[in-house]
Design an enzyme around this catalytic site. Sequence first.
Site, PDB file in Angstrom:
ATOM      1  N   GLU A   1      24.320  50.288  56.733  1.00  0.00           N
ATOM      2  CA  GLU A   1      23.500  51.426  56.325  1.00  0.00           C
ATOM      3  C   GLU A   1      23.680  52.654  57.221  1.00  0.00           C
ATOM      4  O   GLU A   1      23.774  53.779  56.738  1.00  0.00           O
ATOM      5  CB  GLU A   1      22.020  51.031  56.321  1.00  0.00           C
ATOM      6  CG  GLU A   1      21.623  50.055  55.215  1.00  0.00           C
ATOM      7  CD  GLU A   1      21.517  50.726  53.859  1.00  0.00           C
ATOM      8  OE1 GLU A   1      21.658  51.961  53.785  1.00  0.00           O
ATOM      9  OE2 GLU A   1      21.295  50.017  52.867  1.00  0.00           O
ATOM     10  N   SER A   2      23.683  52.454  58.528  1.00  0.00           N
ATOM     11  CA  SER A   2      23.652  53.613  59.429  1.00  0.00           C
ATOM     12  C   SER A   2      24.661  53.554  60.575  1.00  0.00           C
ATOM     13  O   SER A   2      24.715  54.490  61.379  1.00  0.00           O
ATOM     14  CB  SER A   2      22.247  53.747  60.031  1.00  0.00           C
ATOM     15  OG  SER A   2      21.979  52.638  60.894  1.00  0.00           O
TER      16      SER A   2
END
Length: 205
Positions: free
Chosen positions: A109-110
């Site tokens: 995700e990040s």
Amino acid sequence: MKKNIVIFRGVVCVLAFAAFTVKCAVDFADKVEKKQEKEIAQIKKDVKESRELITIFAEEPLNQDLGGLSKGVKKIVQEIKRKYGGRIKLVAQKHSVDSKIIIAIIAVESSGNCRAVSCANARGLMQLKPLTAKTMGIKNPFHPYDNIWAGTRYLKRLKKRFGNFDTALAAYNLGPTKVAKLLQNGFNPSAYKYVRKVKAAMEEV
């Protein structure tokens, strides 16, 4: 005189009836137009959902090298574990979720960036949208530990709803409502690219 009054009343009645008829015709036309607008809006919605289905089902198989995540994924995982490993372990135990899944989601995700913001306004390590963060009980999704806690709690809720982590992961990425509709059309969460990315990242943990 009486004859003129009678004629006048007749004319008034005719005009009133004509006005009433015109009003009814206008009202009917408005109803038809509104109905057509609703039907057109529904058609557009159906077309949009169909396009989304086609896009999701047409995704190319995930390459063995994790696609865009492959370069440096081990370093990303190691950095996540170094910075947030202790908190992840505590949260994983609290929610009975495998810590590897949490780390893999953060990596996908990040890439471990607690200040990350997506084009859909998802924020923080586990990329929570403001409404999701609020629903999970946190005020600042950029706070690393709060984000991990809320994201894991959300994942657990999705797992409880759908019964397995593959579908929960797909719902985490696409949204539970969309996944529920997709499942009615033969959607296979295990083959979904995002799910495969997370599971591949887990192997690097």
